[in-house]
Each structure stands twice: as C-alpha cells, then as structure tokens.
Motif scaffolding. Structure first.
Motif, PDB file in Angstrom:
ATOM      1  N   ASP A 146      42.990  13.063  50.295  1.00 52.41           N
ATOM      2  CA  ASP A 146      42.331  11.973  50.657  1.00 52.41           C
ATOM      3  C   ASP A 146      42.061  11.435  51.954  1.00 52.41           C
ATOM      4  O   ASP A 146      43.453  11.601  53.428  1.00 52.41           O
ATOM      5  CB  ASP A 146      43.335  10.657  50.059  1.00 52.41           C
ATOM      6  N   THR A 147      40.523  11.075  52.405  1.00 50.91           N
ATOM      7  CA  THR A 147      40.839  10.903  53.902  1.00 50.91           C
ATOM      8  C   THR A 147      41.715   9.523  54.563  1.00 50.91           C
ATOM      9  O   THR A 147      42.107   9.482  56.034  1.00 50.91           O
ATOM     10  CB  THR A 147      39.336  10.360  54.393  1.00 50.91           C
ATOM     11  N   ILE A 174      37.501  11.164  49.154  1.00 47.35           N
ATOM     12  CA  ILE A 174      38.483  11.855  48.293  1.00 47.35           C
ATOM     13  C   ILE A 174      37.627  13.080  48.235  1.00 47.35           C
ATOM     14  O   ILE A 174      36.356  13.159  47.841  1.00 47.35           O
ATOM     15  CB  ILE A 174      38.917  11.237  47.297  1.00 47.35           C
ATOM     16  N   ASN A 175      38.202  14.283  49.137  1.00 48.09           N
ATOM     17  CA  ASN A 175      37.769  14.756  49.152  1.00 48.09           C
ATOM     18  C   ASN A 175      38.003  16.673  48.193  1.00 48.09           C
ATOM     19  O   ASN A 175      39.479  16.290  48.454  1.00 48.09           O
ATOM     20  CB  ASN A 175      37.897  16.264  51.076  1.00 48.09           C
ATOM     21  N   ILE A 176      37.156  17.020  47.693  1.00 48.35           N
ATOM     22  CA  ILE A 176      37.411  18.215  47.021  1.00 48.35           C
ATOM     23  C   ILE A 176      37.959  19.342  47.333  1.00 48.35           C
ATOM     24  O   ILE A 176      36.293  20.207  48.363  1.00 48.35           O
ATOM     25  CB  ILE A 176      36.097  18.244  45.721  1.00 48.35           C
ATOM     26  N   GLY A 203      49.479   8.556  46.662  1.00 46.97           N
ATOM     27  CA  GLY A 203      50.135   8.983  46.801  1.00 46.97           C
ATOM     28  C   GLY A 203      50.570   7.682  47.032  1.00 46.97           C
ATOM     29  O   GLY A 203      51.766   6.870  45.744  1.00 46.97           O
ATOM     30  N   THR A 204      49.903   6.236  46.945  1.00 47.84           N
ATOM     31  CA  THR A 204      50.184   4.663  46.014  1.00 47.84           C
ATOM     32  C   THR A 204      49.926   4.752  45.231  1.00 47.84           C
ATOM     33  O   THR A 204      48.741   5.329  44.635  1.00 47.84           O
ATOM     34  CB  THR A 204      49.644   3.957  47.375  1.00 47.84           C
ATOM     35  N   GLU A 205      50.413   3.427  44.219  1.00 48.90           N
ATOM     36  CA  GLU A 205      49.997   3.071  43.382  1.00 48.90           C
ATOM     37  C   GLU A 205      48.284   2.538  43.460  1.00 48.90           C
ATOM     38  O   GLU A 205      47.797   2.110  41.910  1.00 48.90           O
ATOM     39  CB  GLU A 205      51.079   2.468  42.485  1.00 48.90           C
ATOM     40  N   LYS A 206      48.536   1.925  44.394  1.00 50.16           N
ATOM     41  CA  LYS A 206      47.552   0.948  44.077  1.00 50.16           C
ATOM     42  C   LYS A 206      45.944   1.791  44.462  1.00 50.16           C
ATOM     43  O   LYS A 206      45.326   1.217  43.483  1.00 50.16           O
ATOM     44  CB  LYS A 206      47.129  -0.170  45.434  1.00 50.16           C
ATOM     45  N   ARG A 207      45.659   3.124  45.834  1.00 50.98           N
ATOM     46  CA  ARG A 207      44.761   3.897  45.828  1.00 50.98           C
ATOM     47  C   ARG A 207      44.616   4.815  44.191  1.00 50.98           C
ATOM     48  O   ARG A 207      43.994   4.580  43.956  1.00 50.98           O
ATOM     49  CB  ARG A 207      45.325   5.077  46.565  1.00 50.98           C
ATOM     50  N   GLU A 262      39.559   2.916  38.276  1.00 51.03           N
ATOM     51  CA  GLU A 262      38.850   1.433  37.938  1.00 51.03           C
ATOM     52  C   GLU A 262      37.437   2.423  38.104  1.00 51.03           C
ATOM     53  O   GLU A 262      36.371   2.128  37.068  1.00 51.03           O
ATOM     54  CB  GLU A 262      39.250   0.781  38.202  1.00 51.03           C
ATOM     55  N   CYS A 263      36.939   3.382  39.368  1.00 50.12           N
ATOM     56  CA  CYS A 263      35.681   3.387  39.869  1.00 50.12           C
ATOM     57  C   CYS A 263      35.356   4.714  38.466  1.00 50.12           C
ATOM     58  O   CYS A 263      34.151   4.927  38.459  1.00 50.12           O
ATOM     59  CB  CYS A 263      36.093   3.940  41.277  1.00 50.12           C
TER      60      CYS A 263
END
Length: 411
Positions: free
Chosen positions: A161-162, A138-140, A167-171, A177-178
């Motif tokens: 996001d590379t 994920i690019n700042i 845009g997805t709930e899973k991502r 979590e991370c």
C-alpha cells in the motif's frame, strides 16, 4: 529543514482538453531522480510530450508538459512527486550528525499483504479489480489467479500500500467497498491479511517460461515488426561540450519512453546535467542529453559508450516483450519487462494486459507474476493463460497485437 511542497512542485493544468498541462519541479538533485519522477508520471497514466531538465549537480529544475486524463488526480500526483524529491539537506551536504535517527536509517520495505478474492468469472473481471487497486494506490507485487470448472475465480494478490494504511480497519473497509462497487453481486468472499517475512513477493519464473522468452530463437523471431519500435538513432558527441558527453536520440514515441531512458541512465549511474525532450510529427521523438559519469567526467571510454548505446537501443526498440505460445491445448500469453537495479518493476503492466484482453472480450483462465534473472539483469515476467473453452473471439496474433499496442500506448 525542508522546502514547502508548493515550491517544490507546481502543476498548471491545461484549460482545454487535449492541451498539455505543465509540471514544474524545483528541488535538490540526485542521480536517478529523473527516473523516479518519470516512473510516477507513468504510474498516473500521463503522456509526456515535452521535457526540459537542468542541474548544477546540487539543485535541479525540471519541466514536463504532459497530457492528462479527465480523471487524473492532480493533487495526489503532486503529493507523490514531492515525496520523491530529495530533502533540503541533500543539496547542501549537511553533516550526518545533524540528521535525525529516522533520516539516518535505511528505507523500510513496505508491509506485504495477501488479498484473497473469490467471485464468479466474467469477461473483464481482472481488469475491473486491477483498476480499483490502481485507483487506491495499492501495488500488485505478485498474483495467482485460477478458475474452477464451475466458473468460480480465486484471486490471490500479494500487494503493498503506497499510503501504508492497509493494516487499518478503515483502509480495508475502503478496499472492500470499492471492490464491491466494481464487481457487484458476483463477489463471494474477500479477505486481507498481513504476510509474514517467510513469504516473498518476488517468486522466480519457471524455467520453461525463461527458455521461451529469452531463447535466441524467440528473440530472433520477434526482433522486427509488431514487437519493435521504429528505427532508433543514437549518436554520441564529445566535441560540442568541454565538460559533458552529448547523447542524441531519435525514435518513435511509446508509453513510458522517457522512463525507459532515465531508468537506463540510473542503472548506469549516469547524471544528466541538461536535457530536452520533444515529440515531433507522427510521434517521432528527439532527445538531447548532456551527461556525465558519477565522477563528474565525460564518457570517453569507447567500451563504456558502446555498452550504454547498446542498452539504450535495446530499451527503445523493445521496452517489453510480448509472446503468444502454445502450451498443449492452452494458449499462453507471456509479457516481460526489465526491473530497475533498485528492484522496482515497470508500473501498470498487469493493469494494461488486463485492459487489452477486456477490449477484445478475451477471458483469462489463470495468471501469475514472477521474476527471472538472466546475465546481470532481472526481469519481471507475466504469465497469462487464455480461456479457449468456447474458442478464442479473435486470432492469437490479434491478441498479441492488442496487448502490445496497449502496453505501448499506441491506441
């Protein structure tokens, strides 16, 4: 039509820690390809110790000897290198009428998201967040960080996001979590939302910042010592090859050295037909590059030679600028680096700034990223206010030195 990724990029990992791994890339050529590939290697934190490049103008063959890390994600690296390689049709000049609609369309800019994070402040917090985002690709693009008097931090990250999955709930759950694992119980709130087109990721730097970084007095003050690589030698030879100009460079190694050279050639629209890069003793580098202009001809015009040499020398002597300034009672750290003509900034700068400050137990009170245009060049500007509430744990010159050495990879 396409090429199997296993044929485009081959990575032979070293069997012994500290020995170089070998990355071989065999694909169609394009101007600026070397820059794009070196940018990816820099993003993954790889140190290039040797390189060979050759091309006939349509097809190229590149070999990089790199020093990885124990946590280098080689499979992901291979995927990104393959994605950066031109399509099969490029090399053979296939008519546009045979290309699909998706291939004819210009590249779509990635969606921009706003990541809002609130948590309790502590030393190294910003680094821990940027490290998580880096690992998730994920690019700042822009950041606004502020600390309240009661020790609460509000981080606003404008990110792309590379993997194009944010845009997805899973991502989003994966990101949460991370971050939670890295920050722990000090994380109080978290949110990600898609930003509308009225919001831009690239805000201009303030006029005071621009005056500080690009004034002649500051440039003169920081033209030697810590903020410049060792002596740089650049020679131009048009007698050795009938069809190419030879550029010979000798300089001190630094993190992203080959990227800085390739980026300069890309911005000048210069093609490299053959090149060799090696690191000698004491981190001294020798680079030989046979180049041509976009029309396939040698560079015979002395004014063009002088402009190219001047730009190369500037990039190798000072690929980034690091300045500590007093802003009333506060201490401000300013870091800036040139932006590619394509609009891409240098990878991992904010990450390395946060890492350097964490190493010397220095807290960040606030931080911003902006851009500034001077002359015909655009610069990315990082502005960081240092928390001096309990006095600095080290001297300001030590902070400056630590940030510079981390950015240069000299530790």
């Amino acid at each position: 039509m396409g090429i199997l990724s296993d044929d485009v990029v081959i990575i032979r990992q070293s069997e012994k820690e500290g020995d170089p791994s070998v990355i071989t890339i065999n694909c169609p050529d394009k101007t600026g390809l070397g820059c794009d590939l070196c940018r990816i290697l820099l993003f993954f934190g790889l140190n290039i110790v040797r390189g060979d490049v050759s091309t006939d103008g349509k097809w190229c063959y590149l070999v990089f000897w790199v020093i990885g890390k124990p946590n280098t994600r080689w499979n992901l690296l291979k995927m990104r290198l393959v994605e950066a390689s031109p399509s099969f049709s490029w090399a053979f000049g296939i008519s546009r009428s045979y290309l699909s609609d998706s291939e004819l369309q210009p590249l779509k800019l990635p969606d921009l998201f706003l990541l809002k994070l609130a948590c309790s402040d502590r030393t190294g917090l910003l680094y821990d967040v940027t490290e998580v985002l880096y690992k998730l690709e994920i690019n700042i693009e822009k950041v606004k960080i502020s600390t309240t008097p009661d020790g609460k931090v509000m981080d606003l990250f404008f990110v792309t996001d590379t993997r194009e999955l944010l845009g997805t709930e899973k991502r989003r759950d994966e990101v949460y979590e991370c971050l939670k694992d890295a920050i722990g119980d000090s994380m109080m709130s978290y949110d990600i939302e898609l930003v509308g087109p009225e919001i831009t990721a690239r805000s201009p730097a303030s006029s005071s910042v621009a005056e500080t970084l690009f004034s002649s007095d500051v440039l003169a003050e920081h033209s030697s010592g810590l903020h410049t690589s060792s002596s740089v030698s650049i020679a131009v030879d048009n007698s050795l090859s009938p069809g190419h100009t030879l550029i010979q460079i000798t300089c001190q190694d630094h993190k992203g050295l080959l990227y800085d050279i390739m980026r300069t050639f890309k911005d000048f629209n210069i093609q490299i037909s053959y090149g060799r890069f090696t690191i000698k003793r004491v981190k001294n580098c020798e680079i030989d590059l046979f180049i041509v202009q976009s029309d396939g001809r040698k560079i015979l015009d002395s004014s063009k030679q002088d402009a190219l040499i001047s730009r190369l020398r500037a990039e190798l002597q000072q690929p980034l600028r690091v300045v500590m300034m007093n802003r009333g009672p506060d201490t401000e750290l300013l870091v800036t680096n040139p932006v590619e003509l394509s609009g891409k900034g240098r990878p991992q700068v904010f990450h390395d700034i946060a890492l350097a400050l964490k190493k010397i137990n220095t807290c960040i009170f606030s931080a911003e990223i902006g851009r500034h245009v001077t002359g015909d060049r655009e610069w990315e500007v990082y502005k960081v206010f240092i928390n001096e509430e309990d006095s600095l744990p080290v001297t300001r010159s030590k902070i400056e030195e630590q940030v510079w050495n981390t950015l240069m990879g000299w530790e």
